[in-house]
Scaffold this active site. Structure first.
Site, PDB file in Angstrom:
ATOM      1  CG  ASP A  46       6.575   0.177  -5.558  1.00 27.85           C
ATOM      2  OD1 ASP A  46       7.099  -0.102  -6.653  1.00 27.85           O
ATOM      3  OD2 ASP A  46       5.362   0.380  -5.421  1.00 27.85           O
TER       4      ASP A  46
ATOM      5  CE  LYS B 174       4.636  -0.620  -8.515  1.00 29.46           C
ATOM      6  NZ  LYS B 174       3.747   0.236  -7.720  1.00 29.46           N
TER       7      LYS B 174
ATOM      8  CB  CYS C  45       2.523  -1.472  -4.513  1.00 32.35           C
ATOM      9  SG  CYS C  45       2.062   0.237  -4.884  1.00 32.35           S
TER      10      CYS C  45
END
Length: 199
Positions: free
Chosen positions: A14, A112, A145
């Site tokens: 990310d 995701k 995450c």
């Protein structure tokens, strides 16, 4: 002969404009991440080192549909992602990987919409297909995450090593998340202190 299932890969979690850039939607709506500029600079060097060593580099991107139907209920109730700002909307600048860390042709990118990069995605299938058994991990946010994905990877019997100097999160949770991962789910170390030796 080396067991093919022990092959290492770098997982970049990310590293998107929305989380890293001063004008990113998550940055504007939340406290800034811990030493994020330094973390990005270190991550750029880590990615280059991984490519030079011939490791697969796999990216995750946290993205949502334009209608936000896939935003989790808790996030929706806390208004952390606001429709009018197109926070992390698929295809937007906000959702794109930061220019310094942009994937190259041939890199794998897994999209995701949950913290855990294995949940509702084909990440595990991709890793098993290319014979990866050891994940070297960097990214954001350490306490969200990154930690969620690391725990999930360990439960799927992947060996996991976290580059502690290439992760960032909310300052008050960052170090605690690294300690929690080191306690139960991963080896945690600065990448220059032997990350590739650990691979």
């Amino acid at each position: 002969m080396t067991d093919p299932a022990s092959r290492p890969a770098l997982l970049v979690i990310d590293m998107q404009n929305g989380f890293l850039h001063p004008e990113g939607s998550v940055t504007r709506n939340n406290d800034p991440m811990f030493e994020v500029e330094r973390v990005v600079a270190e991550s750029v060097q880590l990615v280059a080192e991984a490519r030079g060593a011939g490791l697969p580099v796999i990216y995750t991107k946290h993205v949502f549909r334009p209608d936000y139907f896939d935003v989790p209920v808790r996030l929706r109730s806390r208004e952390l992602f606001k429709e009018g700002e197109r926070s992390l909307v698929k295809g937007s600048w906000d959702a794109a990987v930061a220019d310094e860390l942009k994937p190259l042709d041939g890199d794998l990118v897994v999209e995701k919409n949950r913290y855990d990069a294995f949940l509702y995605t084909d990440l595990e299938l991709v890793l098993r297909t290319i014979g990866v058994g050891h994940l070297l991990v960097c990214g954001v946010a350490t306490n969200v995450c990154v930690e969620s994905t690391v725990r999930s990877a360990e439960q799927r019997d992947f060996k996991v090593t976290v580059a502690s100097d290439c992760t960032s999160g909310a300052a008050e949770y960052h170090h605690a998340a690294l300690a929690a991962m080191a306690y139960i789910a991963a080896d945690v170390m600065p990448w220059r202190a032997g990350l590739f030796a650990a691979a």
